[in-house]
Enzyme design. Structure first.
Site, PDB file in Angstrom:
ATOM      1  N   ALA A  32       0.858  -1.189   0.000  1.00  0.00           N
ATOM      2  CA  ALA A  32       0.000   0.000   0.000  1.00  0.00           C
ATOM      3  C   ALA A  32       0.894   1.239   0.000  1.00  0.00           C
ATOM      4  O   ALA A  32       0.791   2.130   0.844  1.00  0.00           O
ATOM      5  CB  ALA A  32      -0.967   0.005   1.180  1.00  0.00           C
ATOM      6  N   LEU A  33       1.781   1.265  -0.968  1.00  0.00           N
ATOM      7  CA  LEU A  33       2.862   2.261  -0.981  1.00  0.00           C
ATOM      8  C   LEU A  33       2.344   3.687  -1.107  1.00  0.00           C
ATOM      9  O   LEU A  33       1.366   3.957  -1.796  1.00  0.00           O
ATOM     10  CB  LEU A  33       3.816   1.986  -2.154  1.00  0.00           C
ATOM     11  CG  LEU A  33       4.560   0.652  -2.135  1.00  0.00           C
ATOM     12  CD1 LEU A  33       5.615   0.642  -3.247  1.00  0.00           C
ATOM     13  CD2 LEU A  33       5.195   0.348  -0.791  1.00  0.00           C
ATOM     14  N   HIS A  34       3.032   4.577  -0.393  1.00  0.00           N
ATOM     15  CA  HIS A  34       2.768   6.010  -0.495  1.00  0.00           C
ATOM     16  C   HIS A  34       4.114   6.723  -0.524  1.00  0.00           C
ATOM     17  O   HIS A  34       5.165   6.067  -0.506  1.00  0.00           O
ATOM     18  CB  HIS A  34       1.889   6.478   0.673  1.00  0.00           C
ATOM     19  CG  HIS A  34       2.389   6.048   2.024  1.00  0.00           C
ATOM     20  ND1 HIS A  34       3.578   6.467   2.555  1.00  0.00           N
ATOM     21  CD2 HIS A  34       1.853   5.199   2.953  1.00  0.00           C
ATOM     22  CE1 HIS A  34       3.762   5.938   3.737  1.00  0.00           C
ATOM     23  NE2 HIS A  34       2.733   5.143   4.011  1.00  0.00           N
ATOM     24  N   HIS A  37       6.975   5.545   1.825  1.00  0.00           N
ATOM     25  CA  HIS A  37       7.744   4.387   1.352  1.00  0.00           C
ATOM     26  C   HIS A  37       8.680   4.792   0.215  1.00  0.00           C
ATOM     27  O   HIS A  37       9.833   4.375   0.158  1.00  0.00           O
ATOM     28  CB  HIS A  37       6.803   3.299   0.811  1.00  0.00           C
ATOM     29  CG  HIS A  37       5.823   2.749   1.805  1.00  0.00           C
ATOM     30  ND1 HIS A  37       4.488   3.019   1.731  1.00  0.00           N
ATOM     31  CD2 HIS A  37       5.988   1.938   2.870  1.00  0.00           C
ATOM     32  CE1 HIS A  37       3.852   2.391   2.719  1.00  0.00           C
ATOM     33  NE2 HIS A  37       4.739   1.733   3.433  1.00  0.00           N
ATOM     34  N   GLY A 148      11.428   4.149   8.496  1.00  0.00           N
ATOM     35  CA  GLY A 148      10.910   5.504   8.620  1.00  0.00           C
ATOM     36  C   GLY A 148      10.815   5.939  10.073  1.00  0.00           C
ATOM     37  O   GLY A 148      10.443   5.139  10.937  1.00  0.00           O
ATOM     38  N   LYS A 150       8.563   7.732  11.103  1.00  0.00           N
ATOM     39  CA  LYS A 150       7.126   7.644  11.387  1.00  0.00           C
ATOM     40  C   LYS A 150       6.841   6.576  12.443  1.00  0.00           C
ATOM     41  O   LYS A 150       6.028   6.756  13.328  1.00  0.00           O
ATOM     42  CB  LYS A 150       6.410   7.351  10.071  1.00  0.00           C
ATOM     43  CG  LYS A 150       5.083   6.674  10.144  1.00  0.00           C
ATOM     44  CD  LYS A 150       3.999   7.624  10.553  1.00  0.00           C
ATOM     45  CE  LYS A 150       2.619   7.008  10.408  1.00  0.00           C
ATOM     46  NZ  LYS A 150       2.526   5.606  10.685  1.00  0.00           N
ATOM     47  N   LEU A 185       1.913  10.451   6.376  1.00  0.00           N
ATOM     48  CA  LEU A 185       1.418   9.466   5.424  1.00  0.00           C
ATOM     49  C   LEU A 185       1.426   8.083   6.077  1.00  0.00           C
ATOM     50  O   LEU A 185       2.366   7.729   6.797  1.00  0.00           O
ATOM     51  CB  LEU A 185       2.305   9.452   4.171  1.00  0.00           C
ATOM     52  CG  LEU A 185       1.827  10.355   3.031  1.00  0.00           C
ATOM     53  CD1 LEU A 185       1.661  11.791   3.474  1.00  0.00           C
ATOM     54  CD2 LEU A 185       2.770  10.263   1.854  1.00  0.00           C
ATOM     55  N   SER A 186       0.363   7.344   5.847  1.00  0.00           N
ATOM     56  CA  SER A 186       0.243   5.993   6.395  1.00  0.00           C
ATOM     57  C   SER A 186      -0.662   5.197   5.471  1.00  0.00           C
ATOM     58  O   SER A 186      -1.625   5.733   4.919  1.00  0.00           O
ATOM     59  CB  SER A 186      -0.383   6.046   7.794  1.00  0.00           C
ATOM     60  OG  SER A 186      -0.862   4.770   8.171  1.00  0.00           O
TER      61      SER A 186
HETATM   62  P1  AMP Z   1       4.849  -0.154   6.520  1.00  0.00           P
HETATM   63  O1  AMP Z   1       4.565  -0.567   5.114  1.00  0.00           O
HETATM   64  O2  AMP Z   1       3.765   0.661   7.156  1.00  0.00           O
HETATM   65  O3  AMP Z   1       5.319  -1.306   7.386  1.00  0.00           O
HETATM   66  O4  AMP Z   1       6.085   0.843   6.432  1.00  0.00           O
HETATM   67  C1  AMP Z   1       7.279   0.468   5.804  1.00  0.00           C
HETATM   68  C2  AMP Z   1       8.340   1.469   6.141  1.00  0.00           C
HETATM   69  O5  AMP Z   1       7.944   2.758   5.677  1.00  0.00           O
HETATM   70  C3  AMP Z   1       8.572   1.597   7.658  1.00  0.00           C
HETATM   71  O6  AMP Z   1       9.958   1.697   7.920  1.00  0.00           O
HETATM   72  C4  AMP Z   1       7.835   2.867   7.993  1.00  0.00           C
HETATM   73  O7  AMP Z   1       8.363   3.530   9.131  1.00  0.00           O
HETATM   74  C5  AMP Z   1       8.073   3.683   6.735  1.00  0.00           C
HETATM   75  N1  AMP Z   1       7.054   4.730   6.639  1.00  0.00           N
HETATM   76  C6  AMP Z   1       5.709   4.596   6.780  1.00  0.00           C
HETATM   77  N2  AMP Z   1       5.098   5.797   6.687  1.00  0.00           N
HETATM   78  C7  AMP Z   1       6.081   6.710   6.489  1.00  0.00           C
HETATM   79  C8  AMP Z   1       6.098   8.137   6.317  1.00  0.00           C
HETATM   80  N3  AMP Z   1       4.980   8.844   6.339  1.00  0.00           N
HETATM   81  N4  AMP Z   1       7.286   8.736   6.148  1.00  0.00           N
HETATM   82  C9  AMP Z   1       8.442   8.015   6.142  1.00  0.00           C
HETATM   83  N5  AMP Z   1       8.499   6.682   6.278  1.00  0.00           N
HETATM   84  C10 AMP Z   1       7.330   6.033   6.461  1.00  0.00           C
END
Ligand code: AMP
Length: 299
Positions: A32-34, A37, A148, A150, A185-186
């Site tokens: 669910a990339l934003h 990521h 991140g 975050k 972003l999430s």
């Molecule tokens: P996830 O897919 O939510 O497990 O996130 C994967 C990686 O992306 C993790 O290291 C998160 O901390 C990082 N990440 C998620 N949201 C953000 C953001 N808004 N800014 C920077 N890094 C992020």
């Protein structure tokens, strides 16, 4: 970009670049990339010869079955975005390849995993994270892995894991990417209704209100948190926590006399959101030590 599904495939793909001494960067994601990521991927692309992104919605780190079921998934879109941002290998394994029948090992980090997200999501959450991160590091053997800020507690826990188990990987922590109104972003933001999306921006305003109180000279954590709590109340949000914690230990501080991490977590409609900011405070009588999570904020 090549998509690889199995441990054997990813190892085979990386054997040659590794032999040739090319640096390998890993960006672990749940898809669910934003832009958050993508910022990690671009950083990896700029620093490493080979960029691997893992895409795995890790069931063991979800403490609610409903959250796991609702987690957004779109591998086709993720693959396009990853390729455009410069990923060489997309490692997208099936759950059975990661956790085959008979899987019986857990990697657990003590202390740092206990407060905040550990207290609210339960032990199993970080055990799931540290176990899957250990597996990803063993499968990919990256020189550098990108996380991140975050998810600050997760990043600090991973740093501890790597130091404690002598893993030969450098951890880079990248700044939080935000929407124009400050919302971090999430992947879970897509679950928000328009009204909840507006309310969600108050999480970052909360952190800023605390930051401003400290900048005005407030050194008592409860008093510094008060304007932040007022922001949340105004948005009709009951936080799981709003804390000022030491960056090294994640323990709440009694007094703000050096840099601290302000952390907030709250349910907004169907999504549980987290955010954080480092609040910088010059120590009396001396320069504050640098506390970039990416540099010196190491536990
Ligand atoms: P996830 O897919 O939510 O497990 O996130 C994967 C990686 O992306 C993790 O290291 C998160 O901390 C990082 N990440 C998620 N949201 C953000 C953001 N808004 N800014 C920077 N890094 C992020």
């Amino acid at each position: 970009m090549n998509t690889v599904r199995t441990v054997a495939e990813v190892r085979a793909a990386l054997a040659e670049p590794r032999r040739a001494g090319r640096s390998i960067g890993l960006v672990p994601t749940m898809g669910a990339l934003h832009e958050g990521h993508l910022s990690l991927i671009r950083r990896a692309r700029s620093e490493c010869a080979v960029v691997v992104m893992s895409l795995f919605v890790n069931p063991t780190q979800f403490n609610e079955a409903g959250d796991l079921a609702a987690y957004p998934r779109d591998e086709h879109r993720d693959a396009q975005l990853a390729a455009a941002a410069g990923v060489d290998y997309l490692f997208a394994p099936a759950p059975d390849d990661v956790y085959p029948p008979g899987f019986a090992t857990t990697v657990a980090v003590a202390h740092l995993t206990e407060p905040l997200e550990g207290a609210h999501r339960g032990r199993a959450h970080f055990d799931g994270v540290t176990t899957v991160v250990t597996k990803l590091f063993n499968i990919v053997s990256p020189d550098v892995a990108y996380f991140g800020q975050k998810d600050a507690q997760q990043a600090i826990v991973v740093r501890r894991l790597v130091a404690d188990l002598n893993m030969a990987v450098r951890i880079e922590i990248c700044p939080t990417v935000r929407e124009a109104d400050g919302l971090a972003l999430s992947s879970r933001n897509v679950l928000l209704s328009a009204a909840d999306r507006t309310r969600a921006a108050s999480l970052h305003r909360t952190l800023q209100a605390v930051q401003h109180a400290v900048a005005r000279g407030e050194r008592d954590p409860s008093a510094a948190k008060a304007p932040g709590l007022a922001e949340l109340t105004a948005a009709d949000i009951e936080p799981d926590y709003l804390e000022l914690v030491a960056i090294e230990t994640l323990a709440p501080v009694d007094r703000i006399d050096g840099d601290v991490l302000a952390v907030v977590a709250a349910r907004v409609g169907p999504a549980r959101l987290i955010d954080n900011e480092i609040i910088r405070v010059a120590r009396p009588g001396g320069a504050a030590p640098g506390t970039e999570l990416s540099e010196n904020g190491r536990p």
